[in-house]
Design an enzyme around this catalytic site. Sequence first.
Site, short mmCIF file in Angstrom:
data_model
loop_
_atom_site.label_atom_id
_atom_site.label_comp_id
_atom_site.label_asym_id
_atom_site.label_seq_id
_atom_site.Cartn_x
_atom_site.Cartn_y
_atom_site.Cartn_z
N SER A 130 0.84 -1.20 0.00
CA SER A 130 0.00 0.00 0.00
C SER A 130 0.88 1.26 0.00
O SER A 130 1.73 1.41 -0.88
CB SER A 130 -0.95 -0.05 1.20
N GLU A 178 -10.08 -3.42 -6.12
CA GLU A 178 -9.61 -2.35 -5.25
C GLU A 178 -9.42 -1.07 -6.04
O GLU A 178 -9.08 -1.08 -7.22
CB GLU A 178 -8.33 -2.74 -4.52
N HIS A 181 -7.67 -5.18 -1.50
CA HIS A 181 -6.43 -4.49 -1.20
C HIS A 181 -5.54 -5.32 -0.27
O HIS A 181 -6.00 -5.82 0.76
CB HIS A 181 -6.78 -3.15 -0.53
#
Length: 309
Positions: free
Chosen positions: A144, A238, A268
Amino acid sequence: MSREQRDALDAILRSAPRSETRPTPEEQRSGFAAAVTRPTPEGMVTRRTVLGGRPALELEPAEASGRGRLLYLHGGGYVIGSPDTHAGLVGELARRAGLRATSVDYRRAPEHPFPAAVDDGLAAYRELLASGTDPRDLVMAGDSAGGGLSIATLLAAREAGLPQPAAVVVFSPWVDLTLAGGSIRSKESADPIFTEADLRAYADLYVGAGDRAHPLASPVFAGLTRLAPLLVQVGANEVLLDDAVRLAGRAGADGVEVTLEVGPGLPHVFQHHYGRLDEADAALDRAARFLTAHLSAGRPDADLLEPVH
């Protein structure tokens, strides 16, 4: 994915619903830690240490070969997350690759806005090299925001004249804080975790009134020439799907060896669901093989172990 696994994944994701109100950073941090933290794999030795002037968590699997090193930068929108929340995920990747890993507690926003996290990532990378780690024996990974930070760290290292590591793996990287990717909107109804508003709130805290297209804040806008070989893994369900796709495309156009993997129906950083989801375990196995293959390629006489399944 079996029906049982899909039901289990849906239950996990429903346990962390989208918030209608915006909690404080501290509330977000404690909630994230409670929802995400998993124990390190059995037999993993963990040590508190300092790297690049920042606290860090060192994880050493019993299968570690001794020479290869993994530098990990955790996710959390540059606001939440820590080496502790990601100890399970990092430990699983380290175990499968047979590598000693160091996860850095870089400074987070809003207390420490951009470019503090990049400075800390670069300081950690620089110290590993200065302490004698051969870059051919060093790999990086992040998820991320930590995936975007991993790329930004290597861009900063390149500009500082430092060598690149053997390889880098990123899970669902956030590499465009301008939120220009089409999937930010087109995948919002499919994403069980994030909305565009969530990402914008994190960007506000991290960059504020600064330039959100700055290459070290949004590496998708950077020139990526001479970066380390790259593996990008992302879920199809996502909002950050296009961040990953555009990063891989930019890397390929700039002559970087890059592999892009898109997991159908997955959310995600689905790798967090190792042990619960076959796709997560398979993705971590592939990531481990990618890292060890490039370590071995840089060292023809490498004695690194095969990835542990």
